[in-house]
Design an enzyme around this catalytic site. Structure first.
Site, PDB file in Angstrom:
ATOM      1  N   ASP A  60      31.622 -24.976  61.202  1.00 50.60           N
ATOM      2  CA  ASP A  60      30.736 -25.513  60.386  1.00 50.60           C
ATOM      3  C   ASP A  60      29.608 -24.252  60.094  1.00 50.60           C
ATOM      4  O   ASP A  60      28.925 -24.574  61.451  1.00 50.60           O
ATOM      5  CB  ASP A  60      30.563 -27.006  61.158  1.00 50.60           C
ATOM      6  N   VAL A  61      29.516 -23.891  59.051  1.00 51.10           N
ATOM      7  CA  VAL A  61      28.112 -23.006  58.908  1.00 51.10           C
ATOM      8  C   VAL A  61      26.660 -23.716  59.381  1.00 51.10           C
ATOM      9  O   VAL A  61      25.977 -22.867  59.959  1.00 51.10           O
ATOM     10  CB  VAL A  61      27.817 -21.998  57.226  1.00 51.10           C
ATOM     11  N   ILE A  80      33.436 -20.882  50.570  1.00 50.80           N
ATOM     12  CA  ILE A  80      32.849 -22.346  51.123  1.00 50.80           C
ATOM     13  C   ILE A  80      31.280 -22.463  50.307  1.00 50.80           C
ATOM     14  O   ILE A  80      30.886 -21.711  49.581  1.00 50.80           O
ATOM     15  CB  ILE A  80      32.356 -22.939  52.422  1.00 50.80           C
ATOM     16  N   TYR A  85      26.844 -28.681  36.071  1.00 47.47           N
ATOM     17  CA  TYR A  85      26.728 -28.124  36.686  1.00 47.47           C
ATOM     18  C   TYR A  85      25.333 -28.302  38.058  1.00 47.47           C
ATOM     19  O   TYR A  85      26.146 -27.646  39.319  1.00 47.47           O
ATOM     20  CB  TYR A  85      27.273 -26.627  36.850  1.00 47.47           C
ATOM     21  N   LYS A 129      25.062 -20.468  42.685  1.00 48.18           N
ATOM     22  CA  LYS A 129      25.776 -19.889  42.717  1.00 48.18           C
ATOM     23  C   LYS A 129      25.007 -17.790  41.983  1.00 48.18           C
ATOM     24  O   LYS A 129      24.870 -17.167  42.783  1.00 48.18           O
ATOM     25  CB  LYS A 129      26.505 -19.722  42.206  1.00 48.18           C
ATOM     26  N   THR A 146      40.440 -28.655  42.603  1.00 50.06           N
ATOM     27  CA  THR A 146      40.125 -28.474  43.680  1.00 50.06           C
ATOM     28  C   THR A 146      39.618 -29.782  44.358  1.00 50.06           C
ATOM     29  O   THR A 146      38.785 -30.152  43.672  1.00 50.06           O
ATOM     30  CB  THR A 146      39.447 -27.510  44.243  1.00 50.06           C
TER      31      THR A 146
END
Length: 258
Positions: A68-69, A96, A159, A166, A197
């Site tokens: 888990d970052v 991720i 989005y 991104k 996904t």
């Protein structure tokens, strides 16, 4: 007839982002192993572990750990385990991304400071952190890959805040490529078309995005996990030794239509 040597034979790679058999990272991991690579695989938390561990066994992954970052020390522990067992690393796949639902479903104009910073930390800065930890394990060069989306460069109304996030990820990729290039480390982003996904299902009006991709993409089809995996396996290998700092689209040509 002799069999060609897999392009990743003997290579060691880290795959971050497998959640289940529908994950982009799973499709990539399968392609890496089919090409001869050995993998380290992470799962997000205890809830995800029962879904990821059976997949890691299918891959014969010798290194499996939680990551888990947002949790201090977990990323360092993963790279320490890789250092102990392998002493080197040839490629990393970072797949991720996260934004709080209230911020993802709302306007960018209304995005909370906390939500924006969290999305940037998990989805973007974590890639830079992985690059820093991978660098000493790649003395002879390597390949770092991350996952983007066309919403990074054009407005996809549903989005939301992930578009700016991104875009930051792609810009970070280019700077990492410039900085790590002299060490032979290549850094690229892969931008798939919409895929069904679990993570993507949280995007508002996602079914409409899928339908639009089929209707408008020149190839008139959705991309598959295997399509994305094939590209990433190529980027991890010597065939892509002169490719860095690029965003490579695997979307049936959808991005050329604007």
């Amino acid at each position: 007839m002799t069999t060609a040597t897999p392009s990743l034979q003997g290579r060691k790679g880290l795959v971050v982002g497998i959640a289940n058999e529908h994950s982009i990272a799973w499709g990539c991991a399968q392609a890496f192993v089919a090409a001869g690579a050995e993998l380290a695989v992470t799962w997000f938390n205890d809830k995800a572990r029962p879904y990821v561990e059976p997949l890691a066994r299918q891959l014969n992954a010798p290194i499996t750990l939680p990551l888990d970052v947002e949790q201090p020390g977990q990323m360092e522990a993963v790279f320490e385990a890789i250092t102990r067992q392998w002493g080197r690393l040839d490629f990393v796949l970072h797949s991720i991304a996260f934004a709080p639902k209230t911020d993802l479903h709302g306007r960018v104009t209304d995005c909370s400071r906390e939500g924006f910073l969290r999305a940037m930390d998990i989805s973007c800065h974590s890639f830079a952190r992985m690059a820093r930890l991978a660098e000493p394990l790649m003395p002879e060069g390597g390949s770092l890959m991350t996952m983007s989306y066309v919403g990074a460069e054009e407005v996809i109304p549903s989005y939301g805040v992930m578009g700016p996030v991104k875009a930051a990820l792609e810009a970070s990729m280019r700077y990492l490529a410039a900085e790590l290039g002299p060490r032979g480390i290549r850094v690229n982003a892969v931008s798939p078309g919409p895929l069904a996904t679990r993570a993507a299902s949280g995007i508002p009006q996602f079914e409409a995005l899928l339908a639009d991709a089929v209707q408008r993409a020149p190839l008139r089809r959705l991309v598959s996990l295997q399509d994305v995996g094939a590209l990433c396996a190529f980027l991890a290998g010597d065939g892509a030794r002169a490719i860095t700092g690029s965003t490579l689209y695997v979307d049936g040509g959808h991005h050329i239509l604007g």
